[in-house]
Design a protein around this motif. Structure first.
Motif: not given
Length: 161
Positions: A56, A58, A96-97, A99-100, A122, A128
């Motif tokens: 990921p 981030h 969640p990661d 999706r980011r 998406r 989402w």
């Protein structure tokens, strides 16, 4: 990332040994690989990876291991086959990661033991949307492949139907 005998993930810099996959888990992954290979044959720019390492952007101290991933250069579709040993991390940390990640268009979570598929995609507005499918007679629509996948094929020789 793997040790000599077992794959690991890094979660915030901590190595986490992945439990050995059950036979049902392995069968579902094999079925999905077969289905996606057939569907992606007409999309030569897309590549399918098994046990794909995902970093990921981030969270540079984490390295996830997804069961399957389709990408061109960055991940477009991520598939996790979920069982009781991995569900908490798969859903509460990795999802969640995923999706980011801006390149990811679809995420498919498939239960290893019983017909339960959760497909998130998406939309054009960047939000989402999710669909849950629990019937073997239903189909999944993967926008990436522009193809329907019969749920029964995912669970062929795997689930306790």
């Amino acid at each position: 990332m793997t040790t000599d005998s077992a794959p690991i993930q890094l979660l915030d810099g901590r190595p986490v040994l992945l439990p050995p996959p059950s036979q049902a888990h392995q069968r579902v992954v094999a079925n999905l690989e077969r289905i996606l290979c057939q569907q992606l044959a007409s999309w030569p720019h897309c590549r399918l990876f098994l046990s794909a390492e995902i970093v990921p952007p981030h969270r540079d101290t984490s390295r996830y291991r997804a069961d399957l991933m389709v990408s061109v250069t960055d991940p477009l579709l991520i598939i996790e086959v979920v069982d009781s040993a991995t569900e908490t991390v798969d859903r509460k940390v990795k999802l969640p990661d995923y999706r980011r990640m801006p390149s990811v268009r679809e995420i498919l979570y498939v239960d290893a033991e019983a017909p339960y598929c959760e497909l998130s995609h998406r939309n054009d507005a960047g939000r989402w949307e999710s669909e849950i499918i629990t019937c073997l007679e239903d189909v999944l629509w993967l926008a990436l492949c522009e193809e329907m996948i019969p749920v029964r094929e995912i669970y062929q020789q795997a689930a306790k139907n």
